[in-house]
Design an enzyme around this catalytic site. Structure first.
Site, PDB file in Angstrom:
ATOM      1  N   GLU A  74      -9.184  -2.238  -2.008  1.00 38.38           N
ATOM      2  CA  GLU A  74      -9.468  -3.675  -1.864  1.00 38.38           C
ATOM      3  C   GLU A  74      -8.226  -4.308  -1.261  1.00 38.38           C
ATOM      4  OE1 GLU A  74     -12.215  -5.148  -2.464  1.00 38.38           O
ATOM      5  OE2 GLU A  74     -13.333  -3.817  -3.782  1.00 38.38           O
ATOM      6  N   LEU A  75      -8.265  -4.566   0.046  1.00 40.83           N
ATOM      7  CA  LEU A  75      -7.028  -4.967   0.727  1.00 40.83           C
ATOM      8  C   LEU A  75      -7.082  -6.423   1.193  1.00 40.83           C
ATOM      9  CD1 LEU A  75      -6.536  -1.576   2.612  1.00 40.83           C
ATOM     10  CD2 LEU A  75      -5.781  -2.222   0.317  1.00 40.83           C
ATOM     11  N   GLY A  90      -4.497  -4.523  -3.017  1.00 38.79           N
ATOM     12  CA  GLY A  90      -3.194  -4.949  -2.524  1.00 38.79           C
ATOM     13  C   GLY A  90      -3.184  -5.028  -1.017  1.00 38.79           C
ATOM     14  N   SER A  91      -2.017  -4.825  -0.460  1.00 43.41           N
ATOM     15  CA  SER A  91      -1.850  -4.979   0.990  1.00 43.41           C
ATOM     16  C   SER A  91      -2.161  -3.660   1.697  1.00 43.41           C
ATOM     17  CB  SER A  91      -0.402  -5.366   1.276  1.00 43.41           C
ATOM     18  OG  SER A  91       0.432  -4.295   0.874  1.00 43.41           O
ATOM     19  N   LYS A 114      -0.925   0.827 -13.102  1.00 38.85           N
ATOM     20  CA  LYS A 114       0.374   0.523 -12.481  1.00 38.85           C
ATOM     21  C   LYS A 114       0.210  -0.868 -11.882  1.00 38.85           C
ATOM     22  CE  LYS A 114       3.255   0.233  -8.783  1.00 38.85           C
ATOM     23  NZ  LYS A 114       3.809  -1.046  -9.282  1.00 38.85           N
ATOM     24  N   HIS A 115       0.815  -1.849 -12.548  1.00 40.73           N
ATOM     25  CA  HIS A 115       0.659  -3.225 -12.075  1.00 40.73           C
ATOM     26  C   HIS A 115       1.813  -3.584 -11.142  1.00 40.73           C
ATOM     27  CE1 HIS A 115      -1.306  -7.004 -11.993  1.00 40.73           C
ATOM     28  NE2 HIS A 115      -1.915  -6.880 -13.156  1.00 40.73           N
ATOM     29  N   TRP A 130      -0.312  -8.833  -8.088  1.00 42.49           N
ATOM     30  CA  TRP A 130       0.131  -9.886  -9.005  1.00 42.49           C
ATOM     31  C   TRP A 130      -0.721 -11.151  -8.919  1.00 42.49           C
ATOM     32  CZ3 TRP A 130       0.663 -13.706  -5.618  1.00 42.49           C
ATOM     33  CH2 TRP A 130       0.861 -13.334  -4.286  1.00 42.49           C
ATOM     34  N   ASN A 131      -1.565 -11.315  -7.884  1.00 37.07           N
ATOM     35  CA  ASN A 131      -2.121 -12.663  -7.647  1.00 37.07           C
ATOM     36  C   ASN A 131      -3.201 -13.076  -8.649  1.00 37.07           C
ATOM     37  OD1 ASN A 131      -3.961 -10.913  -6.484  1.00 37.07           O
ATOM     38  ND2 ASN A 131      -4.446 -12.263  -4.772  1.00 37.07           N
ATOM     39  N   GLU A 160      -2.332 -11.729   8.341  1.00 34.72           N
ATOM     40  CA  GLU A 160      -2.625 -12.513   7.134  1.00 34.72           C
ATOM     41  C   GLU A 160      -1.400 -13.327   6.718  1.00 34.72           C
ATOM     42  OE1 GLU A 160      -3.050 -10.243   3.473  1.00 34.72           O
ATOM     43  OE2 GLU A 160      -4.568 -11.632   2.721  1.00 34.72           O
TER      44      GLU A 160
HETATM   45  P1  NAP Z   1       1.125  -4.693  -2.338  1.00 34.69           P
HETATM   46  O1  NAP Z   1       2.525  -4.881  -1.976  1.00 34.69           O
HETATM   47  O2  NAP Z   1       0.333  -3.683  -1.617  1.00 34.69           O
HETATM   48  O3  NAP Z   1       1.087  -4.408  -3.910  1.00 34.69           O
HETATM   49  C1  NAP Z   1      -0.102  -4.111  -4.589  1.00 34.69           C
HETATM   50  C2  NAP Z   1       0.183  -3.008  -5.593  1.00 34.69           C
HETATM   51  O4  NAP Z   1       0.478  -1.816  -4.865  1.00 34.69           O
HETATM   52  C3  NAP Z   1       1.399  -3.286  -6.465  1.00 34.69           C
HETATM   53  O5  NAP Z   1       1.185  -2.747  -7.748  1.00 34.69           O
HETATM   54  C4  NAP Z   1       2.498  -2.538  -5.733  1.00 34.69           C
HETATM   55  O6  NAP Z   1       3.585  -2.198  -6.550  1.00 34.69           O
HETATM   56  C5  NAP Z   1       1.745  -1.310  -5.288  1.00 34.69           C
HETATM   57  N1  NAP Z   1       2.367  -0.614  -4.174  1.00 34.69           N
HETATM   58  C6  NAP Z   1       2.819  -1.132  -3.006  1.00 34.69           C
HETATM   59  N2  NAP Z   1       3.311  -0.153  -2.221  1.00 34.69           N
HETATM   60  C7  NAP Z   1       3.152   1.013  -2.896  1.00 34.69           C
HETATM   61  C8  NAP Z   1       3.474   2.373  -2.610  1.00 34.69           C
HETATM   62  N3  NAP Z   1       4.054   2.729  -1.457  1.00 34.69           N
HETATM   63  N4  NAP Z   1       3.195   3.305  -3.541  1.00 34.69           N
HETATM   64  C9  NAP Z   1       2.618   2.953  -4.699  1.00 34.69           C
HETATM   65  N5  NAP Z   1       2.280   1.692  -5.039  1.00 34.69           N
HETATM   66  C10 NAP Z   1       2.552   0.725  -4.142  1.00 34.69           C
HETATM   67  O7  NAP Z   1       0.306  -6.043  -2.230  1.00 34.69           O
HETATM   68  P2  NAP Z   1       0.847  -7.532  -2.391  1.00 34.69           P
HETATM   69  O8  NAP Z   1       1.374  -7.929  -1.073  1.00 34.69           O
HETATM   70  O9  NAP Z   1       1.723  -7.681  -3.566  1.00 34.69           O
HETATM   71  O10 NAP Z   1      -0.537  -8.258  -2.725  1.00 34.69           O
HETATM   72  C11 NAP Z   1      -1.117  -9.142  -1.877  1.00 34.69           C
HETATM   73  C12 NAP Z   1      -2.125  -8.445  -0.975  1.00 34.69           C
HETATM   74  O11 NAP Z   1      -3.218  -8.011  -1.759  1.00 34.69           O
HETATM   75  C13 NAP Z   1      -2.696  -9.379   0.053  1.00 34.69           C
HETATM   76  O12 NAP Z   1      -2.817  -8.721   1.284  1.00 34.69           O
HETATM   77  C14 NAP Z   1      -4.073  -9.697  -0.502  1.00 34.69           C
HETATM   78  O13 NAP Z   1      -4.985 -10.113   0.466  1.00 34.69           O
HETATM   79  C15 NAP Z   1      -4.435  -8.417  -1.157  1.00 34.69           C
HETATM   80  N6  NAP Z   1      -5.458  -8.598  -2.185  1.00 34.69           N
HETATM   81  C16 NAP Z   1      -6.700  -8.059  -1.974  1.00 34.69           C
HETATM   82  C17 NAP Z   1      -7.710  -8.252  -2.910  1.00 34.69           C
HETATM   83  C18 NAP Z   1      -9.086  -7.671  -2.697  1.00 34.69           C
HETATM   84  O14 NAP Z   1      -9.840  -7.589  -3.655  1.00 34.69           O
HETATM   85  N7  NAP Z   1      -9.454  -7.258  -1.498  1.00 34.69           N
HETATM   86  C19 NAP Z   1      -7.452  -8.989  -4.064  1.00 34.69           C
HETATM   87  C20 NAP Z   1      -6.189  -9.507  -4.246  1.00 34.69           C
HETATM   88  C21 NAP Z   1      -5.183  -9.302  -3.299  1.00 34.69           C
HETATM   89  P3  NAP Z   1       4.958  -3.044  -6.520  1.00 34.69           P
HETATM   90  O15 NAP Z   1       4.636  -4.417  -6.973  1.00 34.69           O
HETATM   91  O16 NAP Z   1       5.810  -2.279  -7.462  1.00 34.69           O
HETATM   92  O17 NAP Z   1       5.452  -3.007  -5.097  1.00 34.69           O
END
Ligand code: NAP
Length: 470
Positions: free
Chosen positions: A229-230, A207-208, A155-156, A131-132, A360
């Site tokens: 990309e985490l 994501g994470s 899938k956003h 979402w960020n 983090e």
């Molecule tokens: P997140 O919880 O991992 O969510 C990211 C995406 O993954 C969302 O669409 C989420 O869906 C989905 N997701 C999560 N768990 C899943 C699962 N078990 N099965 C399928 N899909 C799943 O990440 P966040 O915490 O919202 O985002 C912040 C993180 O992203 C931070 O750690 C940040 O550093 C990292 N990030 C990295 C980059 C990069 O380029 N390296 C860029 C931006 C952000 P839902 O929303 O439905 O849970």
């Protein structure tokens, strides 16, 4: 978790969307696969033209898109507008360069005949995005893969559904075939189901670690290509001869931009002893100057966090850091608002066993460390599970670049802030993931690099032909 827009400034639930059905997922995959077959015979240049149309359409709709993004996840409306423009820049760049990047590459060989690698599409690619940066994250994957000819299913994140929906509508309004980018409100089981489908040939996740592990595990099981990309805990290293005006002007911005919710935010400031006190004082002064308020008001400079849950998680991390001996060197005063504001904070005295040292913190908290040598600065920068980006300030840019190259991350900017641009590869190492997005490297993330060796006849006198036929 349902897909909902909840305005983090007003807490109003603006809209709720139902999950996609099995039939919708099947239809998106089937139509995507059919489009993949059609893309095979379409000149790449035609997709370049469509991508330029997407850029133009995004610019035309920039105000509406910026507003949607800010209501979805709370970022300052000026930052949202900047994100829309960046998406247009990315689309234009891949439209201009994609065809050249995908040209066959000749290989010098002792094999009989002429060898080359051709870059073919793979099929439908799933993207799972956070979402960020609700638009930019989509565009980073969409632009290169559209040029390749890989249709995509998006899938956003559950909390930015309106941005996801509108972005995909605009892409379609620009003339791109609908199946080239289909937004679906998928639940986690559907994500696994999509990955398992033989017509889906790759998955890109930002994501994470939590999301990354789940998706990479499913992709491993079904042997699908991935990019990950985490998260990151990027160092911001200040050497003793750095220009402190530049440093102080930038340090607070790179921590508070997007309310600190950026993977490449500078989360650890590593500062040489002789400039440490000055650095800390200026960081406090600048943190104290932010103006919290309505993120749709251009005068606001501190936005709310994206959700109540994110704010509560960060508060827990701050409490934990303090309970483990960190010093709260500064925290912004109370903010009189129902919005999900987190008061920017600065932590010092973080011991190695403090969770704040290696976990983090995704919000406006800066951690500051004092070091006495470049070697100590590099060792501290590298003593971290993540390896995404970094910033380093030095009075001598060449020396700065040498020190930067000892830092174990995917990207380091010397004497400047990190800029994400289409021509620059983006990605990290260690827990920050693998693979690169954007640039000539990202262009090839989901490509079949097919070897063709062309000869008129076999040549059994050629050692490579005659010795081993594998
Ligand atoms: P997140 O919880 O991992 O969510 C990211 C995406 O993954 C969302 O669409 C989420 O869906 C989905 N997701 C999560 N768990 C899943 C699962 N078990 N099965 C399928 N899909 C799943 O990440 P966040 O915490 O919202 O985002 C912040 C993180 O992203 C931070 O750690 C940040 O550093 C990292 N990030 C990295 C980059 C990069 O380029 N390296 C860029 C931006 C952000 P839902 O929303 O439905 O849970």
């Amino acid at each position: 978790m349902t897909y909902q827009t909840v305005n983090p400034y007003t807490n109003e639930t603006v809209v709720t969307y139902p999950f996609a059905t099995d039939a919708e997922l099947e239809s998106a995959i089937a139509q995507g696969h059919e489009l993949y077959e059609r893309f095979k015979t379409q000149p790449i240049a035609e997709r370049g033209e469509l991508l330029h149309n997407v850029a133009a359409k995004l610019r035309e709709q920039a105000d509406e898109l910026a507003r949607i993004c800010t209501v979805d996840m709370g970022k300052l409306v000026g930052e949202s507008a900047g994100e829309v423009e960046l998406c247009a820049i990315i689309a234009d760049w891949f439209a201009d360069h994609g065809e050249d990047l995908l040209k066959p590459e000749a290989i010098e060989t002792i094999a009989t005949g002429e060898a080359e690698v051709r870059h073919h599409a793979l099929g439908v690619v799933l993207m799972v995005e956070p979402w960020n940066f609700p638009y930019y994250q989509i565009m980073r994957v969409f632009a290169p893969n559209f040029m390749v000819g890989n249709p995509m299913i998006l899938k956003h994140a559950a909390n930015t559904p309106t941005a996801a929906k509108r972005f995909c509508e605009i892409v379609a309004e620009a003339g791109v075939p609908q199946a080239a980018l289909t937004n679906l409100f998928l639940d986690y089981d559907h994500v696994t189901k999509a990955i398992a489908d033989p017509r889906v040939q790759g998955v890109a996740l930002t994501g994470s670690e939590r999301g990354g592990q789940a998706v990479a595990e499913a992709a491993g099981k079904y042997l699908k290509k991935t990019t990950m990309e985490l998260g990151g805990m990027d160092p911001f290293v200040v050497l003793g001869d750095a220009n402190m005006d530049d440093v102080t002007d930038l340090a607070w911005r790179v921590r508070l931009y997007n309310c600190g919710q950026v993977c490449t935010s500078s989360k650890r400031f590593i500062v040489m002893d002789n400039v440490y006190d000055e650095f800390l004082e200026k960081l406090k002064e600048n943190f104290a100057k932010v103006v919290p308020g309505d993120p749709l008001d251009p005068k606001t400079t501190l936005a709310p966090m994206n959700t109540k849950r994110a704010k509560e998680k960060l508060q827990g991390q701050l409490d934990d850091a303090l309970a483990n001996g960190a010093t709260l060197a500064y925290q912004f005063p109370e903010i009189d608002s129902e919005g999900q504001f987190f008061r920017p904070a600065i932590l010092t005295d973080i011991a190695k066993d403090n969770p704040a040292y290696s976990k983090e913190m995704f919000g406006p908290i800066a951690t500051v460390y004092r070091v006495h040598s470049e070697d100590e600065a590099v060792a501290l920068a590298n003593d971290n599970p993540y390896g995404l980006g970094g910033i380093l300030f030095s009075g001598d840019p060449d020396h700065g670049a040498e020190v930067a190259s000892r830092i174990e991350t995917g990207m380091v900017f010397v004497n400047n802030f990190m800029a994400s641009l289409p021509e620059l590869p983006f990605g990290g190492v260690k827990l920050s993931g693998y693979g690169r997005e954007m640039s000539h490297i990202g262009q090839m993330a989901f490509v079949n690099e097919q070897l063709i060796v062309k000869a008129a006849h076999p040549d059994l006198t050629n050692p490579a032909g005659g010795l081993v036929a594998i």
